[in-house]
Design a protein around this motif. Structure first.
Motif, PDB file in Angstrom:
ATOM      1  N   PHE A 176       1.013  -1.286  -0.074  1.00  0.00           N
ATOM      2  CA  PHE A 176       0.078   0.017  -0.091  1.00  0.00           C
ATOM      3  C   PHE A 176       0.917   1.199  -0.043  1.00  0.00           C
ATOM      4  N   ARG A 191       4.343   1.127   1.823  1.00  0.00           N
ATOM      5  CA  ARG A 191       4.461  -0.072   2.961  1.00  0.00           C
ATOM      6  C   ARG A 191       4.092  -1.251   2.393  1.00  0.00           C
ATOM      7  N   VAL A 216       2.935  -4.725   2.755  1.00  0.00           N
ATOM      8  CA  VAL A 216       1.991  -5.008   3.997  1.00  0.00           C
ATOM      9  C   VAL A 216       1.969  -6.780   3.957  1.00  0.00           C
ATOM     10  N   PRO A 248       0.071 -10.876  14.865  1.00  0.00           N
ATOM     11  CA  PRO A 248      -0.504  -9.820  15.425  1.00  0.00           C
ATOM     12  C   PRO A 248      -1.176  -8.868  14.792  1.00  0.00           C
ATOM     13  N   ASN A 249      -1.925  -7.944  15.329  1.00  0.00           N
ATOM     14  CA  ASN A 249      -2.762  -6.872  14.750  1.00  0.00           C
ATOM     15  C   ASN A 249      -1.909  -6.384  13.762  1.00  0.00           C
ATOM     16  N   GLY A 250      -2.758  -5.968  12.615  1.00  0.00           N
ATOM     17  CA  GLY A 250      -1.844  -5.316  11.436  1.00  0.00           C
ATOM     18  C   GLY A 250      -0.724  -6.011  10.938  1.00  0.00           C
ATOM     19  N   SER A 251      -0.858  -7.297  10.921  1.00  0.00           N
ATOM     20  CA  SER A 251       0.539  -8.192  10.357  1.00  0.00           C
ATOM     21  C   SER A 251       0.177  -8.442   8.987  1.00  0.00           C
ATOM     22  N   GLY A 252      -1.025  -8.153   8.577  1.00  0.00           N
ATOM     23  CA  GLY A 252      -1.368  -8.591   7.122  1.00  0.00           C
ATOM     24  C   GLY A 252      -1.984  -9.884   6.776  1.00  0.00           C
ATOM     25  N   LYS A 253      -2.842 -10.283   7.685  1.00  0.00           N
ATOM     26  CA  LYS A 253      -3.486 -11.588   7.628  1.00  0.00           C
ATOM     27  C   LYS A 253      -4.773 -11.321   6.535  1.00  0.00           C
ATOM     28  N   THR A 254      -5.677 -10.282   6.895  1.00  0.00           N
ATOM     29  CA  THR A 254      -6.808  -9.834   6.209  1.00  0.00           C
ATOM     30  C   THR A 254      -6.342  -9.566   4.970  1.00  0.00           C
ATOM     31  N   THR A 255      -5.043  -8.733   4.714  1.00  0.00           N
ATOM     32  CA  THR A 255      -4.703  -8.565   3.277  1.00  0.00           C
ATOM     33  C   THR A 255      -4.557 -10.053   2.499  1.00  0.00           C
ATOM     34  N   GLN A 295     -13.859 -10.071   8.180  1.00  0.00           N
ATOM     35  CA  GLN A 295     -13.641  -9.951   9.760  1.00  0.00           C
ATOM     36  C   GLN A 295     -14.704  -9.062  10.228  1.00  0.00           C
ATOM     37  N   GLU A 316     -11.160 -14.288  11.349  1.00  0.00           N
ATOM     38  CA  GLU A 316     -11.626 -14.250  12.868  1.00  0.00           C
ATOM     39  C   GLU A 316     -13.079 -14.306  13.187  1.00  0.00           C
ATOM     40  N   HIS A 361      -6.925 -15.018  17.190  1.00  0.00           N
ATOM     41  CA  HIS A 361      -6.029 -14.443  17.945  1.00  0.00           C
ATOM     42  C   HIS A 361      -6.155 -15.536  19.347  1.00  0.00           C
TER      43      HIS A 361
HETATM   44  N1  ATP Z   1      -6.824  -0.316   1.939  1.00  0.00           N
HETATM   45  C1  ATP Z   1      -5.606  -0.131   2.622  1.00  0.00           C
HETATM   46  N2  ATP Z   1      -4.785   0.933   2.449  1.00  0.00           N
HETATM   47  C2  ATP Z   1      -3.698   1.013   3.176  1.00  0.00           C
HETATM   48  N3  ATP Z   1      -3.351   0.257   3.967  1.00  0.00           N
HETATM   49  C3  ATP Z   1      -4.181  -0.868   4.447  1.00  0.00           C
HETATM   50  C4  ATP Z   1      -5.003  -1.043   3.694  1.00  0.00           C
HETATM   51  N4  ATP Z   1      -5.684  -2.077   4.081  1.00  0.00           N
HETATM   52  C5  ATP Z   1      -4.705  -2.753   5.183  1.00  0.00           C
HETATM   53  N5  ATP Z   1      -3.940  -1.585   5.298  1.00  0.00           N
HETATM   54  C6  ATP Z   1      -2.655  -1.702   6.252  1.00  0.00           C
HETATM   55  O1  ATP Z   1      -2.124  -3.217   6.212  1.00  0.00           O
HETATM   56  C7  ATP Z   1      -1.579  -3.679   7.359  1.00  0.00           C
HETATM   57  C8  ATP Z   1      -2.155  -5.011   7.397  1.00  0.00           C
HETATM   58  O2  ATP Z   1      -3.525  -4.879   7.651  1.00  0.00           O
HETATM   59  P1  ATP Z   1      -4.555  -6.047   7.718  1.00  0.00           P
HETATM   60  O3  ATP Z   1      -5.777  -5.758   7.755  1.00  0.00           O
HETATM   61  O4  ATP Z   1      -4.217  -7.153   6.650  1.00  0.00           O
HETATM   62  O5  ATP Z   1      -3.834  -6.594   9.210  1.00  0.00           O
HETATM   63  P2  ATP Z   1      -4.591  -7.924   9.829  1.00  0.00           P
HETATM   64  O6  ATP Z   1      -3.529  -9.148  10.222  1.00  0.00           O
HETATM   65  O7  ATP Z   1      -5.768  -8.582   9.299  1.00  0.00           O
HETATM   66  O8  ATP Z   1      -4.871  -7.357  11.336  1.00  0.00           O
HETATM   67  P3  ATP Z   1      -6.127  -7.507  12.694  1.00  0.00           P
HETATM   68  O9  ATP Z   1      -5.600  -8.802  13.277  1.00  0.00           O
HETATM   69  O10 ATP Z   1      -6.130  -6.325  13.146  1.00  0.00           O
HETATM   70  O11 ATP Z   1      -7.236  -7.960  11.656  1.00  0.00           O
HETATM   71  C9  ATP Z   1      -2.183  -2.700   8.355  1.00  0.00           C
HETATM   72  O12 ATP Z   1      -1.011  -1.826   8.952  1.00  0.00           O
HETATM   73  C10 ATP Z   1      -3.134  -1.819   7.740  1.00  0.00           C
HETATM   74  O13 ATP Z   1      -2.942  -0.513   8.382  1.00  0.00           O
END
Ligand code: ATP
Ligand code: MG
Lengths: 383, 317
Positions: free
Chosen positions: B16, B19, B21, B40-47, B86, B161, B193
């Protein structure tokens, strides 16, 4: 590897699924539903009042059968008054009527054969001015000035040996025919126009919110994870609101008839068919905004960005032919401009299919272009 | 390669802006497997999950999902995958039945009415099917979402989740259902988690800052981290923990009930560090490291290593 299935085809069944969903959501959204009915009623009340303006340079055609100089003198005087702008010369009365019906000119000035000769003889020859009085605001002032303009011109011309003619009350016989709206009732012009204005505003707005809403509520992610095609989503979101558009058309027609006694000379079924194209054009524009806007607020702003110039430049607020040329050119791009001509044409002039078609294709073209942009812009991913 | 993988991707990368991700992640999930995806939160799982089902365009990467190309054939993938977001993403102004019906229509489910009815019965919501989805409690929303994901009988479920905010009983029911479905051949990729849920997965992957740090069975992951853990009991553990954390060789000192777990990845250094405290009133005991110890260790390590650009080399086998 399994056989490749790339782009699945458009599925009418999925489209129907989306239509059903949108209908259900629309039914539940009472406030929006009420607003869609409330806006026409509110605007009808507000715009029931006349909007005054002082239009000049209105296009006029001339039917000049006279060979002498006096007829031309009068035409120059009219042109100099800045109210009239002679853009066309016609040979027959039918030709003149046709220009009026199509809205190409606001007036046809008919100077008969032997006008100059009869004038000099003191026979009080007639000048016939036919006016498209659909919009009284456009023609009223120009027509009101006519006596003074012509009188002044003749007085100048008749200095010297012809001075005796000035003794008569009026050396010519000015006949004005106000066509289409002979009593010059402003509401007759405004109320049908409101149909276009209201449809423009509400239809763009309601679909403008359609996709941004999904995005803001987070349901877009779900919708995108399903095997839906962009065209299915977009058309599925347009169709239910066509019904809303027709309800509005119905409300306005009933009000026009019962409250404002607007004459209805043309075919109402024809109007309803044409309205479909116009409604679709606005919905398509809204849905396209929806694919561009990031959130609902932006979608609203875009709606007003189009809505304001639309009502200002379409001939709703100000008589179209009275606007500067650049404004007319811009105005031609708005579907509202063409729809106003159609709806006023059908109701007040009794226009039929040929006249309507001329204005309909730009609207249809607009709808097609908008929908294409929308489908192209619709993002199938979240990034 | 001839093993039957439901997910077989490598090099998956998502940026993104500046960054990164998701950074060069490879993942293989066998058909019929329950695969835990942790981090952990923000590690990129959802992405990462969104890239698998075509919701985000990957910047790099290749491979297959259910035999379809993960980049080029996302339309085909979508038809056989159930994705549970999620955040609740069904239509709150539609009823339970209407939501299920809509989803069934989108997937062109055969015998739609029957499928919807069956789904509602399985949910145990027969009496409340007319209730608007927005009026459901959080836990029930999760259950509705799962039911909706299953209605078109997908082969692969991506659950992001799915049990966040769900009570323990419902969570247990949920996992029972997952295991049963996996037995029938469905494949699951589940983010969570919760450690107890992680332990219920056949295999796990752990990612941090977009890097895959480790993967394998629970036991493999713990072994892989090579952590030594001591448990200590006695009075004034709070003060002891503070003192221990100052010692070199001690990486964690975490309270677990009445005991303190002290861990470090260098067994000798750890032993040296705790030596001064191995006297009464403290009772020391060497124990096996838990999954949580391992994950916390991984998390702290990756933070340390993150500073010099992408120095945290993803651990590949
Ligand atoms: N559309 C987007 N534009 C910019 N940054 C994004 C976007 N979507 C996610 N991010 C960033 O990518 C990183 C990973 O996000 P992601 O949602 O994949 O984390 P996660 O592992 O699912 O976290 P969580 O456990 O909190 O759900 C985060 O730092 C988030 O801020
Ligand atoms: Mg997430």
């Amino acid at each position: 590897m399994k056989p490749r299935q790339r782009h699945p085809k458009f599925s009418p069944r999925r489209l129907w699924g989306i239509i059903v969903k949108e209908f259900t959501q629309m039914r539940r959204d009472r406030l929006t539903f009420a607003m869609m009915l409330g806006i026409p009623l509110l605007q009808l009340t507000l715009f029931g009042f006349a909007i005054n303006s002082d239009p000049r340079h209105l296009p006029a055609a001339v039917l000049l059968a006279d060979q002498g100089p006096q007829g031309r003198t009068l035409l120059y005087a009219m042109q100099n008054s800045t109210f009239f702008d002679f853009t066309r010369q016609v040979r027959t009365e039918v030709e003149g009527r046709d220009l009026l019906a199509r809205g190409q000119v606001q007036f046809v000035v008919n100077i008969p054969e032997n006008f100059s000769r009869d004038l000099l003889r003191g026979d009080r020859p007639a000048i016939l001015v036919e006016a498209d009085a659909t919009d009284p605001a456009a023609t009223g002032i120009a027509l009101g000035s006519l006596n003074a303009v012509l009188g002044g011109a003749l007085r100048n011309d008749f200095k010297g040996p012809l001075d005796f003619l000035n003794a008569t009350a009026s050396p010519i016989d000015l006949r004005v025919h106000a066509l289409y709206n002979p009593e010059s009732i402003t509401q007759f012009n405004i109320v049908p126009g409101l149909m276009g204005v209201i449809l423009t505003m509400t239809m763009i707005m309601i679909t403008g919110l359609a996709i941004t809403r999904e995005r803001e509520r987070g349901t877009m992610e779900n919708l995108l994870s399903m095997p839906t095609r962009p065209s299915e989503v977009l058309i599925g979101k347009i169709v239910p609101y066509i019904l809303i558009g027709y309800i509005q058309v119905g409300v306005i027609l009933v009000a026009a008839r019962l409250l404002f006694h607007v004459p209805m000379h043309g075919s109402i079924p024809l109007l309803l068919v044409v309205a479909l194209v116009f409604i679709a054009a606005n919905l398509a524009m809204g849905i396209t905004f929806s694919t561009i806007a990031k959130n609902q607020l932006q979608a609203m702003q875009m709606t007003f960005f189009v809505f304001l110039p639309s009502i200002l430049l379409s001939g709703f607020m100000f008589p179209f032919r009275g606007m500067p040329r650049w404004a007319q050119t811009v105005g031609e791009f708005f579907p509202l401009t063409h729809f106003l001509r159609i709806v006023r044409g059908i109701l007040l002039k009794g226009n039929g299919l040929p006249d309507v078609t001329r204005e309909l294709w730009p609207i249809a073209l607009f709808a097609a272009v908008m929908l294409t942009i929308g489908v192209k812009r619709y993002r199938q991913t979240l990034d | 390669m001839e093993e039957n993988f439901a997910i077989d991707v490598r090099g998956m990368t998502k940026r993104f802006g500046e960054r990164t991700v998701v950074n060069d992640i490879a993942l293989q999930v066998r058909a019929g497997e329950i695969y835990g995806f942790l981090g952990p939160n923000g590690s990129g799982k959802t992405t990462f999950i969104r890239m698998l089902c075509g919701l985000l365009r990957a910047d790099a990467g290749s491979g297959t999902v259910l035999g379809f190309d993960v980049i080029a054939e996302s339309e085909a993938i979508k038809r056989q995958v159930g994705y549970m977001t999620q955040r609740f993403s069904f239509w709150e102004d539609l009823s339970i039945a209407e939501n299920l019906d809509f989803v069934a229509r989108m997937y062109d489910v055969k015998n739609r009415a029957q499928a919807v009815r069956r789904s509602i019965e399985q949910l145990g919501l027969a009496g409340r099917q007319r209730q608007l989805a927005g009026q459901l409690s959080g836990g029930w929303k999760q259950r509705l979402a799962l039911a909706a994901c299953l209605i078109h009988q997908p082969k692969l479920l991506l659950l992001d989740e799915p049990t966040a905010g769900v009570d323990p009983k419902a969570r247990r029911d949920f996992w029972e259902q997952i295991h049963q479905l996996a037995g029938e051949g469905l494949t699951f990729l589940i983010t969570t988690h919760y450690m107890d849920e992680a332990e219920r997965c056949h295999r796990l992957a752990y990612i941090s800052y977009g890097n895959l740090l480790t993967h394998g069975t629970v036991a493999e992951v713990i072994v892989h981290v090579r952590l030594t853990t001591w448990s200590v009991r006695g009075p004034g553990l709070l003060g002891l923990a503070a003192q221990l954390r100052q010692q070199p060789g001690v990486q964690q000192a975490v309270a677990f009930g009445n005991a303190l777990h002290v861990s470090g990845d260098d067994a000798a250094a750890l032993e040296a560090a705790i030596a001064p405290f191995r006297q009464a009133p403290f009772e020391w005991q060497r124990i096996a490291s838990g999954l949580e110890d391992a994950f916390i260790h991984l998390m702290e390590q990756s933070q340390d290593n993150f500073a010099p650009a992408v120095a945290a080399e993803p651990l590949k086998k």
